[in-house]
Design a protein around this motif. Structure first.
Motif, PDB file in Angstrom:
ATOM      1  N   UNK A  24       5.363 -72.159  31.154  1.00  0.00           N
ATOM      2  CA  UNK A  24       6.033 -71.966  32.448  1.00  0.00           C
ATOM      3  C   UNK A  24       7.068 -73.042  32.687  1.00  0.00           C
ATOM      4  N   UNK A  25       7.802 -72.859  33.781  1.00  0.00           N
ATOM      5  CA  UNK A  25       8.692 -73.888  34.291  1.00  0.00           C
ATOM      6  C   UNK A  25       7.834 -75.006  34.884  1.00  0.00           C
ATOM      7  N   UNK A  26       8.469 -76.106  35.312  1.00  0.00           N
ATOM      8  CA  UNK A  26       7.710 -77.171  35.976  1.00  0.00           C
ATOM      9  C   UNK A  26       7.056 -76.636  37.248  1.00  0.00           C
ATOM     10  N   UNK A  27       5.791 -76.948  37.462  1.00  0.00           N
ATOM     11  CA  UNK A  27       5.098 -76.386  38.635  1.00  0.00           C
ATOM     12  C   UNK A  27       5.694 -76.879  39.948  1.00  0.00           C
ATOM     13  N   UNK A  28       5.660 -76.000  40.936  1.00  0.00           N
ATOM     14  CA  UNK A  28       6.117 -76.319  42.293  1.00  0.00           C
ATOM     15  C   UNK A  28       5.041 -75.874  43.278  1.00  0.00           C
ATOM     16  N   UNK A  29       5.088 -76.350  44.508  1.00  0.00           N
ATOM     17  CA  UNK A  29       4.139 -75.870  45.520  1.00  0.00           C
ATOM     18  C   UNK A  29       4.254 -74.368  45.787  1.00  0.00           C
ATOM     19  N   UNK A  30       5.346 -73.749  45.335  1.00  0.00           N
ATOM     20  CA  UNK A  30       5.522 -72.310  45.539  1.00  0.00           C
ATOM     21  C   UNK A  30       4.604 -71.492  44.637  1.00  0.00           C
ATOM     22  N   UNK A  31       4.153 -72.072  43.540  1.00  0.00           N
ATOM     23  CA  UNK A  31       3.267 -71.367  42.628  1.00  0.00           C
ATOM     24  C   UNK A  31       4.026 -70.594  41.561  1.00  0.00           C
ATOM     25  N   UNK A  32       3.515 -70.618  40.345  1.00  0.00           N
ATOM     26  CA  UNK A  32       4.163 -69.927  39.229  1.00  0.00           C
ATOM     27  C   UNK A  32       3.295 -68.798  38.664  1.00  0.00           C
ATOM     28  N   UNK A  33       1.989 -69.015  38.486  1.00  0.00           N
ATOM     29  CA  UNK A  33       1.112 -67.943  38.034  1.00  0.00           C
ATOM     30  C   UNK A  33       0.994 -67.832  36.524  1.00  0.00           C
ATOM     31  N   UNK A  34       0.851 -68.968  35.853  1.00  0.00           N
ATOM     32  CA  UNK A  34       0.780 -68.962  34.390  1.00  0.00           C
ATOM     33  C   UNK A  34      -0.514 -68.320  33.892  1.00  0.00           C
ATOM     34  N   UNK A  35      -1.654 -68.731  34.457  1.00  0.00           N
ATOM     35  CA  UNK A  35      -2.926 -68.134  34.042  1.00  0.00           C
ATOM     36  C   UNK A  35      -2.974 -66.659  34.424  1.00  0.00           C
ATOM     37  N   UNK A  36      -2.476 -66.340  35.607  1.00  0.00           N
ATOM     38  CA  UNK A  36      -2.425 -64.940  36.047  1.00  0.00           C
ATOM     39  C   UNK A  36      -1.617 -64.103  35.063  1.00  0.00           C
ATOM     40  N   UNK A  62      -8.988 -68.974  37.007  1.00  0.00           N
ATOM     41  CA  UNK A  62      -9.399 -67.669  36.498  1.00  0.00           C
ATOM     42  C   UNK A  62      -8.329 -66.599  36.663  1.00  0.00           C
ATOM     43  N   UNK A  63      -7.096 -67.003  37.010  1.00  0.00           N
ATOM     44  CA  UNK A  63      -6.056 -66.022  37.296  1.00  0.00           C
ATOM     45  C   UNK A  63      -6.051 -65.676  38.771  1.00  0.00           C
ATOM     46  N   UNK A  64      -5.427 -64.539  39.110  1.00  0.00           N
ATOM     47  CA  UNK A  64      -5.362 -64.162  40.515  1.00  0.00           C
ATOM     48  C   UNK A  64      -5.011 -62.706  40.709  1.00  0.00           C
ATOM     49  N   UNK A  65      -5.288 -62.197  41.911  1.00  0.00           N
ATOM     50  CA  UNK A  65      -5.005 -60.793  42.227  1.00  0.00           C
ATOM     51  C   UNK A  65      -5.750 -59.861  41.303  1.00  0.00           C
ATOM     52  N   UNK A  66      -5.020 -58.857  40.733  1.00  0.00           N
ATOM     53  CA  UNK A  66      -5.627 -57.879  39.823  1.00  0.00           C
ATOM     54  C   UNK A  66      -5.637 -58.370  38.372  1.00  0.00           C
ATOM     55  N   UNK A  67      -5.208 -59.628  38.166  1.00  0.00           N
ATOM     56  CA  UNK A  67      -5.189 -60.197  36.806  1.00  0.00           C
ATOM     57  C   UNK A  67      -6.096 -61.424  36.788  1.00  0.00           C
ATOM     58  N   UNK A  68      -7.399 -61.150  36.738  1.00  0.00           N
ATOM     59  CA  UNK A  68      -8.385 -62.217  36.790  1.00  0.00           C
ATOM     60  C   UNK A  68      -9.413 -62.055  35.671  1.00  0.00           C
ATOM     61  N   UNK A  69     -10.030 -63.201  35.346  1.00  0.00           N
ATOM     62  CA  UNK A  69     -11.193 -63.201  34.476  1.00  0.00           C
ATOM     63  C   UNK A  69     -12.419 -63.322  35.367  1.00  0.00           C
ATOM     64  N   UNK A  70     -13.448 -62.556  35.040  1.00  0.00           N
ATOM     65  CA  UNK A  70     -14.685 -62.594  35.820  1.00  0.00           C
ATOM     66  C   UNK A  70     -15.865 -62.900  34.888  1.00  0.00           C
ATOM     67  N   UNK A  71     -16.947 -63.515  35.426  1.00  0.00           N
ATOM     68  CA  UNK A  71     -17.249 -63.795  36.831  1.00  0.00           C
ATOM     69  C   UNK A  71     -16.477 -64.997  37.360  1.00  0.00           C
ATOM     70  N   UNK A  72     -15.652 -64.755  38.367  1.00  0.00           N
ATOM     71  CA  UNK A  72     -14.752 -65.768  38.898  1.00  0.00           C
ATOM     72  C   UNK A  72     -15.514 -66.950  39.509  1.00  0.00           C
ATOM     73  N   UNK A  73     -16.566 -66.671  40.288  1.00  0.00           N
ATOM     74  CA  UNK A  73     -17.293 -67.764  40.939  1.00  0.00           C
ATOM     75  C   UNK A  73     -17.940 -68.697  39.925  1.00  0.00           C
TER      76      UNK A  73
END
Length: 558
Positions: free
Chosen positions: A63-75, A111-122
């Motif tokens: 990814x690019x350098x991380x920002x507070x806006x979020x990039x979503x590399x794991x997602x 664990x990713x986010x939204x509909x692109x996650x690995x489970x069990x997330x907790x």
């Protein structure tokens, strides 16, 4: 439109029993070691049995350098794995485990986010299969044995002023950064300065993620330098006779963890070294095993490409003999606007000029990846506030650099939202265009390696190293460590060592504050600027919002 939280989506997952995930990879039941119904470890015997198989294609997500806006590399990593399976390819993903410190601090889970996650997330974001606890315990055993060795006569002649082995805990706790240990009188030992790092900064973590098997693990643990004598000669872990017991504690932690995505595709989640202190990649044993089980393996490297991807290429691939076939560079319109000078509170409004002003950060990462000889595609992680004009601005910029940029909607749609990128990745992998080579040769001096990374990747004008640091590097070269790669420790937020310098800064120097020899892991850590090996919690830590609800379910994890 109200979106469900990550944990709400994960809780609704239609998970398959982990045996079925193992069956899809042709892992016999006796080699699948279940931890409950939805996660398992893979036996070393099975891993050994597949070594003669051909390797699949390896795809790095950076990814690019991380920002507070979020990039979503794991997602994006998770989404791309699902996307590849969606277009009929046999693919799996390899990502890192989450650390408790960032989970309860500011960063959240892994664990990713939204509909692109690995489970069990907790479970993944909490204790999981206990790997990090095992690493903490093994590290702590060595800490105890060092002080015990000194107490009972100090046969190794350790200079108590030069004990370099710090303690660890898997939590953000700034009050432990610098402590005095062994207070309380004669029976408690000899008082000395000490301190704690977070577990993911431990050399034991780096070693577990680079070791090929248990024998290699034990040898590397024995090679760790824990202290120096008065004549400045090193004292190794093997001199304390701790490496055998440490290996016993790490026996199960060495085995990769098998879980699944929301779309029931296989994922290895294993290891988690810091990306700005260590090398920021999941374990070698997980990646190399996945390449024997799937035709396409998607993995990630921590933070921006200047840190994670450089270390993936120059440390992990070099040491493990891996040859990546394609790179996906993740960017967001929001992050481009922040790099272009827009405040986080104002990111919702269309600002095409700011997007264009921020694109040079992405451009520099694209140019850097070309230096490793691996073809790249840019994945634009879609946010609902993105406008067509803003997205087009990023695409046009990338086209000028000869790289395709594709809009991905995996967060909202899962694998279906990233199939175009999946097809492009397959095209790059099958084109034979990859000609991977590390950035520098083993034979270069350590100082030259540091300068190469600083000038070629960060674009610094010069590297500032005082005589003490240069002499230390020469000493290590004389001791036979000169062929090791360098692991750069610097802020993840900028190409420079100033975290406020976004975009693609020029006209700066890189100051090297100190260098550390990780003889067991097999790299030289180069600390540039101010870097914390023990983070602190923010003013309002995420832990304040994490709790069990009336139904006994976890709330607040993200």
């Amino acid at each position: 439109m109200a979106f469900k939280s990550d944990i709400e989506i994960a809780r609704e997952a239609n998970k398959k029993p982990i045996q079925q995930i193992g069956d899809a990879l042709n892992i016999p039941g006796e080699h699948l070691l279940p931890y409950g119904h939805d996660k398992a470890k893979i036996s070393q015997a099975f891993i050994d049995s597949v070594q003669e198989r051909p390797d699949g294609k390896l795809i790095l997500v950076t990814a690019i350098n991380p920002t507070p806006a979020g990039e979503g590399k794991t997602t994006t990593t998770v989404g791309l794995g699902d996307g590849l399976n969606k277009i009929g390819k046999k693919a799996m993903i390899c990502i890192r485990e989450a650390s408790l410190g960032p989970n309860f601090g500011m960063k959240g889970g892994a664990a990713g986010g939204g509909k692109a996650q690995v489970v069990p997330m907790e479970e993944m974001n909490l204790h999981f299969t206990g790997d990090f606890h095992a690493i903490t315990s093994a590290h702590s055993l060595l800490s105890a044995m060092i002080d015990n060795h000194i107490y009972w006569g100090n046969e190794a002649q350790i200079d108590q002023r030069r004990v370099t082995w710090r303690r660890v805990v898997d939590m953000n706790d700034r009050s432990l950064r610098q402590i005095t240990s062994s207070l309380g009188g004669v029976s408690n030992g000899f008082p000395r300065e000490d301190g704690f790092d977070i577990t993911v900064a431990s050399e034991v973590m780096a070693i577990l993620c680079l070791a090929k098997n248990l024998k290699d693990l034990e040898e590397r643990l024995g090679n760790m330098i824990v202290a120096y004598r008065r004549d400045k000669s090193p004292v190794f872990c093997r001199d304390i006779k701790a490496e055998g017991a440490m290996t016993v504690l790490l026996k199960d932690a060495m085995q990769p963890n098998l879980v699944q995505t929301l779309e029931n595709n296989p994922a290895f989640v294993h290891g988690g070294p810091f990306a700005n202190i260590a090398h920021g990649c999941n374990s070698v044993i997980a990646t190399t095993t996945a390449l024997k089980l799937a035709d396409y393996v998607v993995t990630e490297a921590g933070f921006g490409a200047d840190l994670g991807a450089e270390k993936f290429m120059d440390i992990k691939c070099r040491k493990a003999g891996l040859k990546p076939d394609a790179v996906v560079i993740v960017a967001t319109v929001r992050a481009m606007k922040m790099n272009g000078g827009v405040a986080k509170a104002d990111l919702g409004a269309e600002k095409v000029a700011a997007v264009k002003a921020g694109c040079p950060n992405l451009g520099r990462h694209i140019e850097n990846m070309k230096k490793f000889g691996v073809p790249a595609v840019v994945g634009i992680n879609h946010f609902v506030t993105d406008t067509d004009a803003e997205v087009q601005a990023v695409m046009d910029y990338c086209a000028e650099l000869g790289v395709e940029a594709i809009l991905n909607k995996h967060w909202e749609l899962g694998g279906e939202g990233i199939t175009e990128t999946a097809k492009k990745v397959v095209e790059l992998c099958e084109s034979g265009a990859a000609n991977y080579a590390p950035l520098y040769a083993d034979e270069l001096s350590l100082a030259e390696k540091i300068e190469t990374v600083c000038k070629e990747i960060y674009r610094a004008d010069s590297v500032v190293m005082d005589g003490k640091i240069l002499n230390q590097l020469k000493e290590w070269e004389a001791q036979g460590y000169g062929n090791l790669p360098v692991c750069m420790a610097k802020t993840q937020y900028s190409f420079s060592t100033d975290p406020t310098q976004r975009g693609a800064p020029t006209g700066f120097d890189i100051p090297v504050r100190e260098v550390r020899l990780s003889a067991g892991a097999g790299f030289i850590v180069v600390v540039c600027g101010e870097i914390m090996t023990m983070p602190g919690l923010p003013r309002v830590p995420a832990a304040e919002s994490i709790r069990l609800n009336d139904e006994g379910l976890i709330e607040g994890l993200f």
